[in-house]
Write an enzyme that holds these catalytic residues in place. Structure first.
Site, PDB file in Angstrom:
ATOM      1  N   TYR A  21      13.054  50.678   9.748  1.00 56.83           N
ATOM      2  CA  TYR A  21      14.428  50.211   9.544  1.00 56.83           C
ATOM      3  C   TYR A  21      15.408  50.989  10.411  1.00 56.83           C
ATOM      4  O   TYR A  21      16.261  50.415  11.088  1.00 56.83           O
ATOM      5  CB  TYR A  21      14.786  50.364   8.062  1.00 56.83           C
ATOM      6  CG  TYR A  21      16.216  50.051   7.708  1.00 56.83           C
ATOM      7  CD1 TYR A  21      16.655  48.745   7.640  1.00 56.83           C
ATOM      8  CD2 TYR A  21      17.120  51.068   7.425  1.00 56.83           C
ATOM      9  CE1 TYR A  21      17.976  48.460   7.303  1.00 56.83           C
ATOM     10  CE2 TYR A  21      18.433  50.793   7.085  1.00 56.83           C
ATOM     11  CZ  TYR A  21      18.852  49.485   7.013  1.00 56.83           C
ATOM     12  OH  TYR A  21      20.151  49.207   6.679  1.00 56.83           O
ATOM     13  N   SER A  74      23.331  52.025  10.078  1.00 52.00           N
ATOM     14  CA  SER A  74      22.911  52.824   8.925  1.00 52.00           C
ATOM     15  C   SER A  74      22.753  54.281   9.325  1.00 52.00           C
ATOM     16  O   SER A  74      22.399  54.588  10.474  1.00 52.00           O
ATOM     17  CB  SER A  74      21.569  52.295   8.417  1.00 52.00           C
ATOM     18  OG  SER A  74      20.982  53.201   7.505  1.00 52.00           O
ATOM     19  N   LYS A 131      17.697  49.462  13.387  1.00 52.52           N
ATOM     20  CA  LYS A 131      19.161  49.584  13.371  1.00 52.52           C
ATOM     21  C   LYS A 131      19.640  50.274  14.646  1.00 52.52           C
ATOM     22  O   LYS A 131      20.675  49.911  15.213  1.00 52.52           O
ATOM     23  CB  LYS A 131      19.614  50.357  12.128  1.00 52.52           C
ATOM     24  CG  LYS A 131      19.613  49.499  10.869  1.00 52.52           C
ATOM     25  CD  LYS A 131      20.724  48.460  10.950  1.00 52.52           C
ATOM     26  CE  LYS A 131      20.647  47.403   9.876  1.00 52.52           C
ATOM     27  NZ  LYS A 131      21.638  46.325  10.087  1.00 52.52           N
TER      28      LYS A 131
END
Lengths: 323, 323
Positions: free
Chosen positions: B148, B124, B152
Site C-alpha cells: 500500500y 498516506s 501510494k
C-alpha cells in the site's frame, strides 16, 4: 547457471556480457549461457564454455518478457531504459519502457511458480532532485525532477516491494555518470565529461561547454561492470527492505579531470580541449548532483575507482586492447 | 463549477460531498454539480442549487475513468484506494486499483486536449518506513514498508510528474489516522484509536489492545474535509515540483486520549475501556510513525485540530446532529 541481460547491446550491458563470457563465471558459479536481449542485436560472441543467445524485442510487450523469463535464468540484469533526454521528449515511450517494461519483467517472474531469481536493476541518481546538500547521503529524500527520474524511482519502489514479498531477490544500483565512455561523441548533455578525455587521447579536439569548477559524480566503465557483478553475487540479507543503493564514485571537477589528463598523457593533449561555453548545457548541468556519500554501498562491498588518473589509464589500456 | 469525487461513498468522500452540497461552494466558486463515484452507490443527496450525480464502477477499467473525465470537472478528488491490509492480502487488487487506477485517471486527463484540472490525491503516511526520527520532517526519506505504501508513493511520483508536465495541477495530501471515525468498529489495526472514544461515548465497552504510552498521529474527520477543500483551492505555485505534503495532525498517546475523554465526558466513560493487550496489534502499531513536523503543509495554510479534547467534542456534536 543461466544469465539474462536485458539491455545487452548498450555500453554497460556489452561490457558486462564480455566480462561474463571471458571469465565464464559469476561469483563462484560457472556461467553456461548468457542471453543478450535488446532492441538491436548484441554483438558479443560466445565461447565453447559459455553460449551466447542473442534476442531482440520490446519489453513493453508482456509476451516478449514472458518468453525471456520462461527460461528461468538464475540472474537477470535489467539495464534497459529510455534515457533521460528521450523520456523527457517522448512521455509515452518513457513510461512504456521504463515503467511498464520493468513491471512486465517483475510480473513475468511472479507468474513463474517457485522461481526467485536475483534481479539487478540499474537505477539512477536522477531519483534525487535539487536542492542538494554538499554530499547526498543514503537518507536523502528521493524527489526526481524529470520523467526519467520518476520512472526509475517507481522501478525502485517496485523492486523493493517485490523483494519484500519474496517474489524476487532484487538489488538496485544508482550508477554515476560513466566516464570515459568509448566510441563517438553523443548528444547527451553529459557527453563532454567523456569527450574532454577521449577525444584528446585520440588526437582530436574536444569542446568543453562548462566552467572548470563544475563538479560531477563519475565512475569508469570497469567499475560499472564491477558494481553489476557484485550486485548479482552479494548477500542481500543486510540490505533489509531497502534494496537500492547509490554506487560509490569519484566527485571531481572539470579542472581536476583536465589536470589528471595532463599528468597521465601530457599537456599537448590538454591543449586539444577548446573552451566554448554553452548556456544551455551549463544550465542543465547546474541542476545535477555533484557529490554523494555512498556509505551503504561501500559498507555492502561496492568499490569505487581509486582516482581519476586511474580512470584515464584504464581507458588508454582499453583503447590499446581494442586497437 | 463541476466537482468529481472518486471514492465518494467512503467516510472521507461522504463528509466532503456533504460539505460541498451544504455550502454550495468550493473556495470562492459556486458548485453546480458533484459527481460521486465509488464501487458502491454514494448516499449523499443533492439540493436545488447543487446537483448530485451518483455513479458506480471500477477505476482499473480505463473506459470507466475516461467517461468520468469526459465531463471535464474543474476539480477532481481522487480518494479511492484499496487500504493497507487488503493491499497486503491481495497483491493484484492493490496494484490494480492503487497504481493502475490512479494512472488511468491521470492518463484520461492527459487525453483530454486543453484540460488542466486541479487533482487532489489522498496519499498516506505509509510512504514512510522505519526507522523513524522523533518527528518525521518534510525532508525525511520515503521508504514504504508495505505494498500500500509503495502504491501510494508511486501515485505521488506520478502526480508530481504529471503536474510538472502541465497535464494536471496536483496536490497530494498524506492524511493522519482519522479519529473519531463514526459508525461501527471495523477490523483495521488502527480501529481501536477511534473505538476507545466512540464506544464509551455511546455507552458501550471498548477494547484497548495496546499500552497507554503508544503515541499516534491523528486528525478529526472535519480536519480531513478541511484539508481536502484547502488542497482544492490553494495556490499551488509555492509547492514547486513537490506536490505532496504531510498534513498537520496531533501527536497524542493513548493515555492522553483517555485523559481527554475523562475531562470532556466523565470518568464513567473511561471505565468502559477494557485493557486487553493483543501482541499482533501491538506489533503492527509499533511499526507506525508516531509524530511529524508538518512544516510545509502548515506554511501552505493547512490547519491541524487544536486539541484532542476538541476532537472529542466535535464527535459528540456530530453524534447529536446525526441522532
Amino acid at each position: 547457471m543461466k544469465v539474462l541481460i536485458i539491455g545487452g547491446a548498450g555500453m554497460v550491458g556489452r561490457n558486462l556480457a564480455e566480462a561474463l563470457v571471458a571469465s565464464g563465471r559469476l561469483g563462484d558459479r560457472a556461467v553456461s549461457e548468457v542471453t543478450l536481449f535488446d532492441v538491436v542485436p548484441a554483438a558479443t560472441q560466445g565461447t565453447d564454455a559459455v553460449a551466447v543467445r542473442v534476442m531482440t524485442g520490446d519489453i513493453s510487450d508482456r509476451a516478449t518478457v514472458d518468453a525471456l523469463v520462461a527460461d528461468r535464468p538464475e540472474v537477470i540484469f535489467h539495464l534497459a531504459a529510455i534515457v533521460s533526454g528521450e523520456a523527457e521528449a517522448d512521455f509515452d515511450k518513457g513510461y512504456r519502457i521504463n515503467l511498464d517494461g520493468t513491471r512486465h519483467l517483475f510480473e513475468a517472474i511472479r507468474a513463474e511458480a517457485g522461481y526467485h531469481p536475483r534481479v539487478v536493476y540499474t537505477s539512477s541518481i536522477a531519483v534525487f532532485g535539487a536542492p542538494f546538500p554538499e554530499a547526498i547521503g543514503d537518507e536523502f529524500i528521493t524527489a526526481p525532477m524529470t520523467s526519467y527520474g520518476a520512472q526509475k524511482m517507481i522501478g525502485e519502489l517496485l523492486l523493493n516491494d517485490y523483494s519484500r514479498r519474496g517474489i524476487l531477490d532484487g538489488v538496485g544500483i544508482r550508477l554515476p555518470t560513466i566516464v570515459v565512455r568509448p566510441g563517438k561523441p553523443n548528444k547527451a548533455a553529459s557527453g563532454f565529461f567523456s569527450g574532454i578525455i577521449r577525444e584528446p587521447l585520440a588526437g582530436l579536439e574536444a569542446v568543453l561547454p562548462v566552467d572548470d569548477d563544475v563538479r560531477h559524480w563519475v565512475a569508469s566503465p570497469a567499475s560499472a561492470t564491477g558494481f553489476l557483478i557484485h550486485a548479482a553475487t552479494m548477500d542481500t540479507g543486510p540490505l533489509g527492505a531497502r534494496r537500492c543503493l547509490t554506487m560509490p564514485g569519484l566527485s571531481v571537477t572539470v579542472g581536476e579531470m583536465i589536470a589528471a589528463l595532463g599528468e597521465v598523457a601530457g599537456e599537448d593533449k590538454v591543449a586539444l580541449i577548446k573552451r566554448q561555453p554553452d548556456a544551455t548545457i551549463r544550465g542543465i548541468v547546474a541542476g545535477w548532483p555533484r557529490n554523494f556519500d555512498a556509505a551503504r554501498a561501500t559498507g555492502a562491498g561496492f568499490v569505487a575507482d581509486a582516482s581519476f588518473q586511474d580512470i584515464i589509464r584504464a581507458h588508454i589500456r582499453d583503447m590499446e586492447t581494442a586497437g
